[in-house]
Design a protein around this motif. Structure first.
Motif, PDB file in Angstrom:
ATOM      1  N   TRP A  75      -4.911  -3.267  -4.940  1.00  0.00           N
ATOM      2  CA  TRP A  75      -4.017  -3.795  -3.910  1.00  0.00           C
ATOM      3  C   TRP A  75      -3.654  -5.242  -4.183  1.00  0.00           C
ATOM      4  O   TRP A  75      -2.470  -5.613  -4.147  1.00  0.00           O
ATOM      5  CB  TRP A  75      -4.666  -3.678  -2.527  1.00  0.00           C
ATOM      6  CG  TRP A  75      -3.876  -4.407  -1.483  1.00  0.00           C
ATOM      7  CD1 TRP A  75      -2.700  -4.012  -0.911  1.00  0.00           C
ATOM      8  CD2 TRP A  75      -4.188  -5.689  -0.912  1.00  0.00           C
ATOM      9  NE1 TRP A  75      -2.253  -4.967  -0.023  1.00  0.00           N
ATOM     10  CE2 TRP A  75      -3.149  -5.999  -0.004  1.00  0.00           C
ATOM     11  CE3 TRP A  75      -5.227  -6.595  -1.080  1.00  0.00           C
ATOM     12  CZ2 TRP A  75      -3.127  -7.176   0.732  1.00  0.00           C
ATOM     13  CZ3 TRP A  75      -5.208  -7.774  -0.339  1.00  0.00           C
ATOM     14  CH2 TRP A  75      -4.172  -8.042   0.548  1.00  0.00           C
ATOM     15  N   TYR A 113      -7.831  -7.812   3.964  1.00  0.00           N
ATOM     16  CA  TYR A 113      -7.456  -6.414   3.724  1.00  0.00           C
ATOM     17  C   TYR A 113      -8.592  -5.471   4.128  1.00  0.00           C
ATOM     18  O   TYR A 113      -8.373  -4.475   4.834  1.00  0.00           O
ATOM     19  CB  TYR A 113      -7.125  -6.253   2.243  1.00  0.00           C
ATOM     20  CG  TYR A 113      -6.814  -4.851   1.783  1.00  0.00           C
ATOM     21  CD1 TYR A 113      -5.597  -4.245   2.089  1.00  0.00           C
ATOM     22  CD2 TYR A 113      -7.732  -4.125   1.011  1.00  0.00           C
ATOM     23  CE1 TYR A 113      -5.301  -2.963   1.649  1.00  0.00           C
ATOM     24  CE2 TYR A 113      -7.437  -2.848   0.565  1.00  0.00           C
ATOM     25  CZ  TYR A 113      -6.226  -2.279   0.884  1.00  0.00           C
ATOM     26  OH  TYR A 113      -5.933  -1.000   0.450  1.00  0.00           O
ATOM     27  N   THR A 146       0.838  -1.203   0.000  1.00  0.00           N
ATOM     28  CA  THR A 146       0.000   0.000   0.000  1.00  0.00           C
ATOM     29  C   THR A 146       0.875   1.257   0.000  1.00  0.00           C
ATOM     30  O   THR A 146       0.421   2.327   0.384  1.00  0.00           O
ATOM     31  CB  THR A 146      -0.928   0.035   1.239  1.00  0.00           C
ATOM     32  OG1 THR A 146      -0.123  -0.001   2.436  1.00  0.00           O
ATOM     33  CG2 THR A 146      -1.904  -1.127   1.234  1.00  0.00           C
ATOM     34  N   ARG A 155      -4.551   1.693  -0.974  1.00  0.00           N
ATOM     35  CA  ARG A 155      -4.567   1.788  -2.430  1.00  0.00           C
ATOM     36  C   ARG A 155      -5.935   2.298  -2.873  1.00  0.00           C
ATOM     37  O   ARG A 155      -6.846   2.473  -2.068  1.00  0.00           O
ATOM     38  CB  ARG A 155      -4.279   0.422  -3.059  1.00  0.00           C
ATOM     39  CG  ARG A 155      -2.927  -0.158  -2.695  1.00  0.00           C
ATOM     40  CD  ARG A 155      -1.768   0.705  -3.154  1.00  0.00           C
ATOM     41  NE  ARG A 155      -1.623   0.744  -4.582  1.00  0.00           N
ATOM     42  CZ  ARG A 155      -0.747   0.000  -5.275  1.00  0.00           C
ATOM     43  NH1 ARG A 155       0.056  -0.840  -4.633  1.00  0.00           N
ATOM     44  NH2 ARG A 155      -0.657   0.100  -6.578  1.00  0.00           N
TER      45      ARG A 155
END
Length: 255
Positions: free
Chosen positions: A97, A163, A11, A91
């Motif tokens: 990502w 995530y 990121t 991101r």
């Protein structure tokens, strides 16, 4: 500890690492520093648990920490250093990502020297224990950070879910006055404003495009250079031993 990076790998953590150094933060621990210099502490954390005191001891003389595995423990590190600021690097979306993460891992797999290090560097092999721990605990794949010779399979849906959950938790739990949600594409302005630092008269650093940082580390990072020297010594010892054994066998046949 002044700055805690709470963002996942891929990121912009390498860009943030470089930016913090340029802003005068002298000691910034990234993934490799954590693996090499804090190997024993992280092994304890993953296998036995942790406390306020262990994070306090680990980072009391460090200005900032980014990337794996520290980002996963951002809240506990913050509890040990409540004056620190938290930066959640992100991101554009989870698809961007995941594509970046997958590309990074595939790039690593193509570096032949890394495969050799896994076999012939004692220091590299020691870090494998920690990589297995955070691969399993954070990403749901114990062997995610091992080099793959014959292609790599990644659970896209699970990784995106992890995530999302992590970012949502940071947004919910981090004190709003101490948190910056940061996309490195936004450059110096939001970062410097948040940290109270003057904006440097140079472009914002953009590091590790397409996983290139690993190749860069292979030729520049002191920890990796040490591991490569270990590898050379180990290989030389093996070749010398093999040559000696071969000589003994030949001599015994002739005799």
């Amino acid at each position: 500890m002044k700055v805690i990076g709470a963002g996942f790998s891929k990121t912009g953590t390498k860009s943030l690492h470089t930016a913090l150094l340029k802003l005068g933060y002298c000691t910034v621990y990234d993934a490799l520093e954590n693996a090499v210099y804090l190997e024993d502490e992280w092994k304890t954390i993953f296998e036995k648990g942790w406390s306020f005191e262990i994070f306090k001891k680990m980072y009391e003389n460090i200005d900032a920490v980014v990337d794996v595995p520290a980002f996963y423990f951002w809240e506990d590190i913050y509890n040990a250093f409540p004056d620190a600021k938290i930066i959640l690097t992100v991101r554009e979306n989870e698809d961007v990502w995941f594509k970046s993460l997958k590309g990074h891992m595939e790039c690593r797999d193509k570096i032949f020297v890394q495969h050799l290090l896994e076999w012939f560097s004692p220091s590299w092999k020691r870090t494998q224990v920690m990589r297995h721990n955070y691969g399993e605990k954070i990403y749901g794949d114990r062997y995610m950070f091992d080099s793959k010779w014959f292609g790599r399979k990644m659970n896209e849906q699970l990784l995106k879910l992890i995530y999302r959950q992590h970012n949502a938790y940071v947004l919910h739990k981090a004190p709003k006055t101490k948190l910056l949600v940061f996309n490195v594409k936004d450059g110096w302005e939001p970062l410097c404003k948040f940290l109270g630092e003057p904006v440097p008269d140079e472009p914002f650093p953009h590091k590790n495009p397409k996983g290139g940082i690993v190749q860069y580390w292979m030729i520049t990072h002191p920890c990796v250079l040490k591991m490569k020297n270990e590898m050379k010594i180990t290989l030389a010892s093996i070749l010398l031993g093999a040559a000696t054994l071969l000589g003994v066998l030949v001599y015994s046949k002739i005799s």
